[in-house]
Write a protein that holds these residues in place. Structure first.
Motif, PDB file in Angstrom:
ATOM      1  N   LEU A  13       0.856  -1.186   0.000  1.00  0.00           N
ATOM      2  CA  LEU A  13       0.000   0.000   0.000  1.00  0.00           C
ATOM      3  C   LEU A  13       0.894   1.240   0.000  1.00  0.00           C
ATOM      4  CD1 LEU A  13      -2.468  -1.157   2.792  1.00  0.00           C
ATOM      5  CD2 LEU A  13      -3.104  -0.703   0.407  1.00  0.00           C
ATOM      6  N   PRO A  14       0.389   2.350  -0.522  1.00  0.00           N
ATOM      7  CA  PRO A  14       1.200   3.581  -0.522  1.00  0.00           C
ATOM      8  C   PRO A  14       1.215   4.278   0.849  1.00  0.00           C
ATOM      9  CG  PRO A  14      -0.875   3.946  -1.675  1.00  0.00           C
ATOM     10  CD  PRO A  14      -0.857   2.505  -1.273  1.00  0.00           C
ATOM     11  N   TYR A  15       0.828   3.551   1.906  1.00  0.00           N
ATOM     12  CA  TYR A  15       0.827   4.093   3.280  1.00  0.00           C
ATOM     13  C   TYR A  15       0.859   2.890   4.216  1.00  0.00           C
ATOM     14  CZ  TYR A  15      -3.938   3.322   1.665  1.00  0.00           C
ATOM     15  OH  TYR A  15      -5.039   2.780   1.060  1.00  0.00           O
ATOM     16  N   ASN A  16       0.990   3.124   5.518  1.00  0.00           N
ATOM     17  CA  ASN A  16       1.028   2.013   6.464  1.00  0.00           C
ATOM     18  C   ASN A  16      -0.388   1.469   6.720  1.00  0.00           C
ATOM     19  OD1 ASN A  16       3.831   2.210   6.845  1.00  0.00           O
ATOM     20  ND2 ASN A  16       3.526   3.876   8.313  1.00  0.00           N
ATOM     21  N   TYR A  17      -0.448   0.250   7.238  1.00  0.00           N
ATOM     22  CA  TYR A  17      -1.751  -0.365   7.504  1.00  0.00           C
ATOM     23  C   TYR A  17      -2.579   0.433   8.514  1.00  0.00           C
ATOM     24  CZ  TYR A  17      -0.024  -4.483   5.042  1.00  0.00           C
ATOM     25  OH  TYR A  17       0.467  -5.340   4.082  1.00  0.00           O
ATOM     26  N   ASP A  18      -1.870   1.133   9.415  1.00  0.00           N
ATOM     27  CA  ASP A  18      -2.615   1.874  10.448  1.00  0.00           C
ATOM     28  C   ASP A  18      -2.825   3.353  10.099  1.00  0.00           C
ATOM     29  OD1 ASP A  18      -0.051   2.803  10.729  1.00  0.00           O
ATOM     30  OD2 ASP A  18       0.144   2.316  12.866  1.00  0.00           O
ATOM     31  N   LYS A  27      -6.743  -3.766  11.091  1.00  0.00           N
ATOM     32  CA  LYS A  27      -7.021  -5.172  10.782  1.00  0.00           C
ATOM     33  C   LYS A  27      -7.742  -5.306   9.437  1.00  0.00           C
ATOM     34  CE  LYS A  27      -8.534  -9.444  12.915  1.00  0.00           C
ATOM     35  NZ  LYS A  27      -9.331 -10.086  13.975  1.00  0.00           N
ATOM     36  N   THR A  28      -8.692  -4.417   9.210  1.00  0.00           N
ATOM     37  CA  THR A  28      -9.397  -4.430   7.920  1.00  0.00           C
ATOM     38  C   THR A  28      -8.427  -4.191   6.777  1.00  0.00           C
ATOM     39  OG1 THR A  28     -11.511  -3.743   8.865  1.00  0.00           O
ATOM     40  CG2 THR A  28     -11.165  -3.229   6.533  1.00  0.00           C
ATOM     41  N   MET A  29      -7.496  -3.253   6.956  1.00  0.00           N
ATOM     42  CA  MET A  29      -6.534  -2.968   5.879  1.00  0.00           C
ATOM     43  C   MET A  29      -5.635  -4.171   5.608  1.00  0.00           C
ATOM     44  SD  MET A  29      -7.458  -0.155   4.685  1.00  0.00           S
ATOM     45  CE  MET A  29      -6.166  -0.005   3.458  1.00  0.00           C
ATOM     46  N   HIS A  30      -5.198  -4.857   6.674  1.00  0.00           N
ATOM     47  CA  HIS A  30      -4.394  -6.071   6.489  1.00  0.00           C
ATOM     48  C   HIS A  30      -5.166  -7.114   5.688  1.00  0.00           C
ATOM     49  CE1 HIS A  30      -0.529  -5.890   8.524  1.00  0.00           C
ATOM     50  NE2 HIS A  30      -1.080  -5.161   9.481  1.00  0.00           N
ATOM     51  N   LEU A  31      -6.380  -7.399   6.126  1.00  0.00           N
ATOM     52  CA  LEU A  31      -7.172  -8.432   5.457  1.00  0.00           C
ATOM     53  C   LEU A  31      -7.517  -8.031   4.027  1.00  0.00           C
ATOM     54  CD1 LEU A  31      -9.608  -9.375   8.353  1.00  0.00           C
ATOM     55  CD2 LEU A  31      -7.878 -10.878   7.331  1.00  0.00           C
ATOM     56  N   HIS A  32      -7.904  -6.777   3.890  1.00  0.00           N
ATOM     57  CA  HIS A  32      -8.379  -6.304   2.587  1.00  0.00           C
ATOM     58  C   HIS A  32      -7.246  -6.344   1.549  1.00  0.00           C
ATOM     59  CE1 HIS A  32     -11.511  -3.302   0.763  1.00  0.00           C
ATOM     60  NE2 HIS A  32     -11.357  -4.377   0.038  1.00  0.00           N
ATOM     61  N   HIS A  33      -6.073  -5.875   1.942  1.00  0.00           N
ATOM     62  CA  HIS A  33      -4.936  -5.852   1.012  1.00  0.00           C
ATOM     63  C   HIS A  33      -4.225  -7.209   0.914  1.00  0.00           C
ATOM     64  CE1 HIS A  33      -0.675  -5.275  -0.082  1.00  0.00           C
ATOM     65  NE2 HIS A  33      -1.156  -4.415  -0.944  1.00  0.00           N
ATOM     66  N   THR A  95      -5.867   8.585   2.011  1.00  0.00           N
ATOM     67  CA  THR A  95      -4.741   9.184   2.720  1.00  0.00           C
ATOM     68  C   THR A  95      -5.248   9.738   4.047  1.00  0.00           C
ATOM     69  OG1 THR A  95      -2.851  10.694   2.442  1.00  0.00           O
ATOM     70  CG2 THR A  95      -4.992  11.525   1.746  1.00  0.00           C
ATOM     71  N   ASN A  96      -4.328   9.936   4.976  1.00  0.00           N
ATOM     72  CA  ASN A  96      -4.723  10.491   6.274  1.00  0.00           C
ATOM     73  C   ASN A  96      -3.514  11.177   6.917  1.00  0.00           C
ATOM     74  OD1 ASN A  96      -6.383  10.986   8.497  1.00  0.00           O
ATOM     75  ND2 ASN A  96      -5.823   9.059   9.498  1.00  0.00           N
ATOM     76  N   PRO A  97      -3.613  12.476   7.249  1.00  0.00           N
ATOM     77  CA  PRO A  97      -4.792  13.347   7.079  1.00  0.00           C
ATOM     78  C   PRO A  97      -5.040  13.671   5.608  1.00  0.00           C
ATOM     79  CG  PRO A  97      -2.924  14.638   7.873  1.00  0.00           C
ATOM     80  CD  PRO A  97      -2.485  13.195   7.875  1.00  0.00           C
ATOM     81  N   ALA A  98      -6.298  13.924   5.289  1.00  0.00           N
ATOM     82  CA  ALA A  98      -6.700  14.179   3.908  1.00  0.00           C
ATOM     83  C   ALA A  98      -7.241  15.606   3.782  1.00  0.00           C
ATOM     84  CB  ALA A  98      -7.787  13.179   3.508  1.00  0.00           C
ATOM     85  N   PRO A  99      -7.208  16.145   2.543  1.00  0.00           N
ATOM     86  CA  PRO A  99      -7.847  17.448   2.329  1.00  0.00           C
ATOM     87  C   PRO A  99      -9.345  17.351   2.636  1.00  0.00           C
ATOM     88  CG  PRO A  99      -6.655  16.697   0.346  1.00  0.00           C
ATOM     89  CD  PRO A  99      -6.671  15.555   1.305  1.00  0.00           C
ATOM     90  N   ASP A 100      -9.963  18.436   3.096  1.00  0.00           N
ATOM     91  CA  ASP A 100     -11.387  18.422   3.449  1.00  0.00           C
ATOM     92  C   ASP A 100     -12.282  18.132   2.257  1.00  0.00           C
ATOM     93  OD1 ASP A 100     -10.897  18.992   6.016  1.00  0.00           O
ATOM     94  OD2 ASP A 100     -11.184  21.167   5.812  1.00  0.00           O
ATOM     95  N   MET A 101     -11.893  18.680   1.132  1.00  0.00           N
ATOM     96  CA  MET A 101     -12.740  18.576  -0.065  1.00  0.00           C
ATOM     97  C   MET A 101     -11.898  18.836  -1.300  1.00  0.00           C
ATOM     98  SD  MET A 101     -14.927  22.100   0.070  1.00  0.00           S
ATOM     99  CE  MET A 101     -15.728  21.776   1.648  1.00  0.00           C
ATOM    100  N   PRO A 102     -12.499  18.610  -2.487  1.00  0.00           N
ATOM    101  CA  PRO A 102     -11.744  18.852  -3.720  1.00  0.00           C
ATOM    102  C   PRO A 102     -11.340  20.307  -3.859  1.00  0.00           C
ATOM    103  CG  PRO A 102     -13.907  17.893  -4.194  1.00  0.00           C
ATOM    104  CD  PRO A 102     -13.861  18.165  -2.749  1.00  0.00           C
ATOM    105  N   ASP A 103     -10.345  20.522  -4.700  1.00  0.00           N
ATOM    106  CA  ASP A 103      -9.840  21.871  -4.933  1.00  0.00           C
ATOM    107  C   ASP A 103      -9.702  22.066  -6.447  1.00  0.00           C
ATOM    108  OD1 ASP A 103      -8.876  24.350  -4.302  1.00  0.00           O
ATOM    109  OD2 ASP A 103      -6.870  23.673  -3.699  1.00  0.00           O
ATOM    110  N   GLY A 104      -9.397  23.260  -6.855  1.00  0.00           N
ATOM    111  CA  GLY A 104      -9.032  23.534  -8.251  1.00  0.00           C
ATOM    112  C   GLY A 104     -10.136  23.212  -9.247  1.00  0.00           C
ATOM    113  N   VAL A 105      -9.711  22.683 -10.411  1.00  0.00           N
ATOM    114  CA  VAL A 105     -10.668  22.441 -11.505  1.00  0.00           C
ATOM    115  C   VAL A 105     -11.720  21.398 -11.129  1.00  0.00           C
ATOM    116  CG1 VAL A 105      -9.201  23.131 -13.457  1.00  0.00           C
ATOM    117  CG2 VAL A 105      -9.071  20.794 -12.605  1.00  0.00           C
ATOM    118  N   LEU A 106     -11.331  20.427 -10.310  1.00  0.00           N
ATOM    119  CA  LEU A 106     -12.305  19.402  -9.923  1.00  0.00           C
ATOM    120  C   LEU A 106     -13.392  20.008  -9.039  1.00  0.00           C
ATOM    121  CD1 LEU A 106     -13.268  16.477  -9.957  1.00  0.00           C
ATOM    122  CD2 LEU A 106     -11.776  16.036  -7.994  1.00  0.00           C
TER     123      LEU A 106
END
Ligand code: MN3
Length: 208
Positions: A13-18, A27-33, A95-106
């Motif tokens: 994963l591009p981040y840690n399980y926790d 635990k869900t991330m371990h099982l899921h991935h 990702t965590n922490p994540a942006p609150d909402m979309p930005d820019g053109v989106l």
């Protein structure tokens, strides 16, 4: 693109399980991935082992051309190539922490199509809740138009010629350990960990 071809491997994963705690538990991330996604990867490799002529197709091509491949492997390809593609797509947008909402053109586009971010969020939540059984809700570009759709099982928007921007996995394995049967709580938690920067990158790639 990396790891787009047979033999497929289950990249980390591009981040840690926790990392996604407390929104998605370790635990869900371990099982899921490590278990669910791994199984789709093993199955896909196993199917292709017997079909060297299709080993040069990318994961995206395997999904787009499923209907042209031998009928006896179509359904298992749809399930397993879809399972690999959908899970990678889903995991890569958290990702965590994540942006609150979309930005820019989106952000502008979402406001234009849905009225506001809150209206988009309501519509997306409603779609994700409406999936009967297992599947996904998606934000896609359909002929250049931003839309919310759902797919059953491991079907993907690619087979319908749509381009995915964002997805949530609403199979019970994605949330049952933490939320039991309460999919709505899971969806609310998921909204806290969307990597909107990456979602916007997906959007820009699709419109360019
Ligand atoms: Mn899943």
């Amino acid at each position: 693109m990396q790891n787009e071809y047979y033999p497929f491997i289950n990249q980390s994963l591009p981040y840690n399980y926790d990392t996604l705690e407390p929104f998605i538990d370790t635990k869900t991330m371990h099982l899921h991935h490590d278990k669910h996604l791994q199984t789709y990867i093993d199955n896909l490799n196993h199917i292709l082992e017997n079909y060297p002529e299709f080993q040069k197709l990318s994961i995206t091509e395997l999904i787009q051309y499923t209907n042209m491949l031998p009928t006896d492997i179509q359904q298992s390809l749809r399930n397993n190539a879809g399972g690999v593609y959908n899970h990678r797509f889903f995991f890569d947008l958290l990702t965590n922490p994540a942006p609150d909402m979309p930005d820019g053109v989106l952000k502008s586009k979402i406001n234009q199509i849905f009225g506001s971010y809150d209206s988009f969020k309501n519509a997306f939540t409603k779609a994700a809740l409406s999936v009967f059984g297992s599947g996904y809700a998606w934000l896609v570009l359909d002929n250049g138009r931003l839309r919310i759709i759902t797919t059953p099982n491991q079907n993907t928007p690619l087979e319908m010629d749509m381009r995915p921007i964002l997805t949530i996995d609403v199979w019970e394995h994605a949330y049952y350990l933490k939320h039991y049967n309460m999919r709505k709580n899971y969806i609310e938690n998921w909204f806290q960990i969307i990597n909107w920067t990456q979602v916007e990158t997906n959007y820009k790639k699709c419109i360019s």
